[in-house]
Design an enzyme around this catalytic site. Structure first.
Site, short mmCIF file in Angstrom:
data_model
loop_
_atom_site.label_atom_id
_atom_site.label_comp_id
_atom_site.label_asym_id
_atom_site.label_seq_id
_atom_site.Cartn_x
_atom_site.Cartn_y
_atom_site.Cartn_z
N ASN A 11 0.87 -1.17 0.00
CA ASN A 11 0.00 0.00 0.00
C ASN A 11 0.91 1.23 0.00
O ASN A 11 1.49 1.57 1.03
CB ASN A 11 -0.89 -0.05 1.26
CG ASN A 11 -1.73 1.20 1.43
OD1 ASN A 11 -1.80 2.04 0.54
ND2 ASN A 11 -2.39 1.31 2.58
N TRP A 12 1.02 1.85 -1.16
CA TRP A 12 1.95 2.99 -1.26
C TRP A 12 1.38 4.25 -0.63
O TRP A 12 2.07 5.24 -0.49
CB TRP A 12 2.29 3.25 -2.74
CG TRP A 12 3.33 2.31 -3.30
CD1 TRP A 12 3.75 1.12 -2.77
CD2 TRP A 12 4.10 2.49 -4.51
NE1 TRP A 12 4.71 0.55 -3.56
CE2 TRP A 12 4.95 1.38 -4.64
CE3 TRP A 12 4.14 3.48 -5.49
CZ2 TRP A 12 5.83 1.23 -5.72
CZ3 TRP A 12 5.01 3.34 -6.56
CH2 TRP A 12 5.85 2.22 -6.67
N LYS A 13 0.09 4.23 -0.28
CA LYS A 13 -0.57 5.43 0.28
C LYS A 13 -0.30 6.63 -0.64
O LYS A 13 -0.25 6.45 -1.85
CB LYS A 13 -0.12 5.66 1.72
CG LYS A 13 -0.31 4.39 2.57
CD LYS A 13 -0.13 4.59 4.03
CE LYS A 13 -0.34 3.26 4.75
NZ LYS A 13 -0.26 3.35 6.19
N HIS A 95 -9.65 1.00 4.66
CA HIS A 95 -8.40 1.20 5.42
C HIS A 95 -8.68 2.14 6.60
O HIS A 95 -9.48 3.07 6.48
CB HIS A 95 -7.33 1.81 4.50
CG HIS A 95 -5.97 1.81 5.14
ND1 HIS A 95 -5.61 2.74 6.07
CD2 HIS A 95 -4.92 0.98 5.01
CE1 HIS A 95 -4.37 2.47 6.48
NE2 HIS A 95 -3.94 1.41 5.85
N GLU A 97 -7.11 4.52 7.79
CA GLU A 97 -6.87 5.94 7.52
C GLU A 97 -8.09 6.58 6.85
O GLU A 97 -8.37 7.76 7.03
CB GLU A 97 -5.59 6.11 6.67
CG GLU A 97 -4.35 5.88 7.54
CD GLU A 97 -3.11 5.45 6.80
OE1 GLU A 97 -3.07 5.55 5.56
OE2 GLU A 97 -2.17 4.99 7.48
N GLU A 165 -5.48 -4.99 10.53
CA GLU A 165 -4.48 -3.95 10.75
C GLU A 165 -4.80 -3.21 12.03
O GLU A 165 -5.59 -2.25 12.01
CB GLU A 165 -4.49 -2.97 9.58
CG GLU A 165 -4.19 -3.59 8.23
CD GLU A 165 -3.62 -2.57 7.27
OE1 GLU A 165 -2.47 -2.75 6.85
OE2 GLU A 165 -4.30 -1.57 6.99
N GLY A 171 2.41 2.17 10.90
CA GLY A 171 3.40 3.25 10.81
C GLY A 171 4.08 3.59 12.13
O GLY A 171 4.75 4.62 12.23
N SER A 210 3.26 -2.15 10.34
CA SER A 210 4.69 -2.22 10.64
C SER A 210 5.35 -3.55 10.26
O SER A 210 6.28 -4.00 10.93
CB SER A 210 4.96 -1.90 12.11
OG SER A 210 4.57 -0.56 12.41
N GLY A 231 2.75 -1.20 4.26
CA GLY A 231 2.78 0.22 3.91
C GLY A 231 4.20 0.67 3.62
O GLY A 231 4.75 0.40 2.55
N GLY A 232 4.81 1.32 4.60
CA GLY A 232 6.13 1.93 4.43
C GLY A 232 7.16 1.03 3.76
O GLY A 232 7.89 1.46 2.86
P1 PGA Z 1 2.74 0.29 7.61
O1 PGA Z 1 1.25 0.50 6.99
O2 PGA Z 1 3.26 -1.02 7.04
O3 PGA Z 1 3.51 1.48 7.13
O4 PGA Z 1 2.59 0.23 9.09
C1 PGA Z 1 0.39 -0.59 6.79
C2 PGA Z 1 -0.91 -0.11 6.22
O5 PGA Z 1 -1.40 0.96 6.63
O6 PGA Z 1 -1.51 -0.79 5.36
#
Ligand code: PGA
Length: 247
Positions: A11-13, A95, A97, A165, A171, A210, A231-232
């Site tokens: 997930n590149w956000k 998600h 977010e 998640e 993050g 994470s 994500g990251g």
């Molecule tokens: P993260 O994000 O791996 O940077 O913690 C995961 C996500 O939000 O899908």
């Protein structure tokens, strides 16, 4: 009991420019013909270019959200039909977010899932508790209620994934331990079976929050963990490939 094929999705956000396509190509080259399913969900504007850049490779491209409707007066929004038209095969829905910043409810997420199904997209439906909810001993209850509320009956027999998640792990570098992950994943599996019967055995339950090269092997070998939503660590091909290889 069918074991789901593992899925590792990035997930590149809101990260990535045209120059980032090189990272996606490096992932495609690095995975070769692995049996793991691999996806990258870049910002919408890169989807078309990424599907062209990755044509003929194992890597699936996906969106990070989709509107409930196919067309209409919804300034700034993108529909599932548009994602599919651009070449996407996957779409992340619900998600945390988006649930948080855009007040997305379970009912709204369920409508988005229907939109994804109308256009042949495989939804990755996200659920997860906040730190306060975990501290209050409500994690199981919150997550299973989200699964029941966000997954419409029409998913029966369709390809989909659920991503657990925990919000406090996204993050932050914090992760639940394997017994905590297994407890929630086991409850999600039971809920899916209750809702869809054996048809849902093929749906992987991903862990997200994470995940990085240093913890991927441990997390991915926990019971009922059928892959990861990353994500990251999905932004750098080298790290993402290390996670894929840890399956
Ligand atoms: P993260 O994000 O791996 O940077 O913690 C995961 C996500 O939000 O899908």
């Amino acid at each position: 009991m069918t074991t789901p094929t593992p899925l590792i999705a990035g997930n590149w956000k809101m990260n990535g420019l045209a120059s980032s396509l090189a990272e996606a190509k490096a992932v495609a080259e690095g995975v070769g013909t692995t049996s793991v399913r691999v996806g990258i969900c870049p910002p919408s504007l890169l989807i078309h270019r990424m599907t062209e850049a990755l044509a003929g490779t194992k890597v699936l491209v996906g969106g990070q959200d989709a509107h409930t409707d196919d067309t209409g007066a919804f300034t700034g929004d993108i529909s599932a039909e548009m994602l599919a038209d651009a070449g996407a095969k996957l779409v992340i829905l619900g998600h945390s977010e988006r649930r948080d910043a855009y007040r997305e409810s379970d009912a709204l997420v369920a409508k988005k899932v229907l939109a994804a199904l109308r256009h042949g997209l495989e939804p990755i439906i996200c659920v997860g508790e906040s730190l306060e909810q975990r501290k209050a001993g409500q994690a199981l209850e919150v997550v299973t209620a989200q699964v029941r509320g966000s997954l419409p009956a029409e998913l029966k027999g369709k390809a989909f994934a659920v991503a657990y998640e925990p919000i406090w792990a996204i993050g932050t570098g914090l992760t639940p331990n394997n017994p905590q992950i297994e407890e929630i994943h086991g409850a999600i599996r039971e809920t899916l079976t209750a809702m869809f019967g054996e048809d849902a055995d093929k749906a992987p339950i991903l862990y997200g929050g994470s995940v990085k090269p240093s913890n991927a092997a441990e997390i991915l070998h926990a019971r009922e963990v059928g892959g990861a939503l990353v994500g990251g660590a999905s932004l750098k091909a080298e790290d993402f490939l290390a996670i894929i290889r840890a399956v």
